[in-house]
Design a protein around this motif. Structure first.
Motif, PDB file in Angstrom:
ATOM      1  N   GLN A  29     -12.862  -1.445  -8.807  1.00  0.00           N
ATOM      2  CA  GLN A  29     -11.784  -1.351  -7.830  1.00  0.00           C
ATOM      3  C   GLN A  29     -11.447   0.094  -7.500  1.00  0.00           C
ATOM      4  O   GLN A  29     -11.002   0.403  -6.394  1.00  0.00           O
ATOM      5  CB  GLN A  29     -10.529  -2.054  -8.358  1.00  0.00           C
ATOM      6  N   ASP A  35     -13.731   0.726  -4.682  1.00  0.00           N
ATOM      7  CA  ASP A  35     -13.612  -0.142  -3.508  1.00  0.00           C
ATOM      8  C   ASP A  35     -12.211  -0.139  -2.899  1.00  0.00           C
ATOM      9  O   ASP A  35     -12.058  -0.090  -1.675  1.00  0.00           O
ATOM     10  CB  ASP A  35     -14.003  -1.579  -3.881  1.00  0.00           C
ATOM     11  N   ASN A  36     -11.194  -0.240  -3.737  1.00  0.00           N
ATOM     12  CA  ASN A  36      -9.813  -0.324  -3.247  1.00  0.00           C
ATOM     13  C   ASN A  36      -8.914   0.364  -4.271  1.00  0.00           C
ATOM     14  O   ASN A  36      -8.325  -0.283  -5.132  1.00  0.00           O
ATOM     15  CB  ASN A  36      -9.400  -1.782  -3.050  1.00  0.00           C
ATOM     16  N   GLN A  37      -8.808   1.682  -4.163  1.00  0.00           N
ATOM     17  CA  GLN A  37      -8.132   2.454  -5.200  1.00  0.00           C
ATOM     18  C   GLN A  37      -6.642   2.126  -5.293  1.00  0.00           C
ATOM     19  O   GLN A  37      -6.075   2.101  -6.384  1.00  0.00           O
ATOM     20  CB  GLN A  37      -8.335   3.949  -4.945  1.00  0.00           C
ATOM     21  N   THR A  38      -6.000   1.844  -4.165  1.00  0.00           N
ATOM     22  CA  THR A  38      -4.569   1.525  -4.196  1.00  0.00           C
ATOM     23  C   THR A  38      -4.309   0.243  -4.972  1.00  0.00           C
ATOM     24  O   THR A  38      -3.434   0.188  -5.844  1.00  0.00           O
ATOM     25  CB  THR A  38      -4.018   1.391  -2.770  1.00  0.00           C
ATOM     26  N   LEU A  39      -5.083  -0.800  -4.663  1.00  0.00           N
ATOM     27  CA  LEU A  39      -4.939  -2.050  -5.401  1.00  0.00           C
ATOM     28  C   LEU A  39      -5.307  -1.846  -6.863  1.00  0.00           C
ATOM     29  O   LEU A  39      -4.639  -2.365  -7.766  1.00  0.00           O
ATOM     30  CB  LEU A  39      -5.817  -3.135  -4.777  1.00  0.00           C
ATOM     31  N   SER A  94      -2.694  -2.943  -9.769  1.00  0.00           N
ATOM     32  CA  SER A  94      -2.999  -4.308 -10.187  1.00  0.00           C
ATOM     33  C   SER A  94      -2.901  -4.490 -11.701  1.00  0.00           C
ATOM     34  O   SER A  94      -3.354  -3.642 -12.477  1.00  0.00           O
ATOM     35  CB  SER A  94      -4.409  -4.683  -9.715  1.00  0.00           C
ATOM     36  N   ALA A  98       0.830  -1.214   0.000  1.00  0.00           N
ATOM     37  CA  ALA A  98       0.000   0.000   0.000  1.00  0.00           C
ATOM     38  C   ALA A  98       0.857   1.254   0.000  1.00  0.00           C
ATOM     39  O   ALA A  98       0.610   2.207   0.734  1.00  0.00           O
ATOM     40  CB  ALA A  98      -0.954   0.002   1.196  1.00  0.00           C
TER      41      ALA A  98
END
Length: 276
Positions: A188, A191-195, A199, A128
């Motif tokens: 994403q 929900d999970n901007q870093t991933l 990704s 992260a």
């Protein structure tokens, strides 16, 4: 009866067209990355442009081949990337040992291995890391994450091209993969901007957009004036996205469509130019 032997006339090989417009576009993308990091304090759209171009160049090479050789294409890519990568890592290692405190050596060594193994993006996703913030875990090698994404996606594409020899079927599969990746990226992003940022699954659609552009080249024909207008509009869109959007916050969400589609437009405009 006298037999006349005909001497074959040597035919010069057809030269592959050099896309100077794409060289300029790549240079603009690099400038956007540098300006974004050092002057604007954010991530620009330059990375997205370079991912599309990577997909286009590899896709174009696959289209020119008739033997379906994956190993040849991997070797071609490796010969152009790995020597420069090793030189970069070696120079960075020397500077790190010379000027950085020992507390940062471990993070540098870890990211060096990730860079050589082309999994830098997954390392950053799992730790992260904040792309724009200089912390103890941040090193210059962090910028290699995009190279890792391109390597992973293009390797998967080359394997697909080896398994699926029919071009039409390959296009359908690549288009479906690109669409699925884009939808997943948008989800994403919320929900999970870093991933989502690092990704390969959420970035694959950008690389595959370049591959699809390679398939489309030669199948469209525009008047010369329209091609010039389209290329200019695409370049303006790339620069505007690089200046106005913050890549860390906005990408790879819907904002990423702007530089990606603009790059595809420039690719098609340069190949579709006719008279007029």
């Amino acid at each position: 009866m006298q037999i006349t032997q005909l001497t074959p006339v040597p035919v010069a090989p057809v030269a592959r067209r050099t896309r100077r417009d794409l060289d300029v576009l790549a240079a603009v993308a690099v400038v956007l990355v540098i300006v974004g990091h050092f002057w604007l304090g954010r991530v620009s759209a330059g990375v997205d442009v370079l991912l599309v171009l990577a997909g286009y160049y590899v896709g174009a090479r696959v289209l020119r081949r008739t033997d379906g050789s994956v190993g040849t294409e991997i070797w071609w890519w490796a010969r152009r990337v790995i020597p420069a990568l090793v030189l970069l890592l070696s120079a960075s290692a020397g500077l790190t040992l010379a000027v950085q405190p020992q507390t940062r050596w471990e993070a540098f060594a870890e990211q060096t291995l990730a860079g050589l193994g082309f999994y830098q993006n997954w390392l950053l996703a799992t730790t992260a890391a904040d792309y724009a913030q200089a912390e103890e875990t941040v090193t210059p090698l962090q910028h290699l994450w995009a190279l890792s994404v391109a390597a992973q996606v293009l390797l998967a594409f080359l394997l697909l091209a080896w398994l699926i020899r029919r071009r039409a079927a390959l296009v359908v599969v690549v288009a479906a993969a690109a669409a699925g990746s884009m939808v997943w990226a948008f989800l994403q992003h919320s929900d999970n901007q870093t991933l989502g940022y690092y990704s390969s699954f959420t970035r694959a659609w950008e690389v595959l957009a370049g591959v699809l552009a390679a398939f489309a080249v030669g199948r469209v024909r525009w008047p010369g004036w329209l091609s010039r207008v389209a290329a200019a509009a695409g370049l303006i869109a790339v620069v505007a996205a690089g200046i106005l959007a913050d890549g860390v916050i906005d990408y790879p969400g819907p904002w990423a469509l702007v530089p990606v589609l603009a790059t595809v437009l420039i690719i098609l405009a340069g190949s579709a130019a006719g008279d007029g």
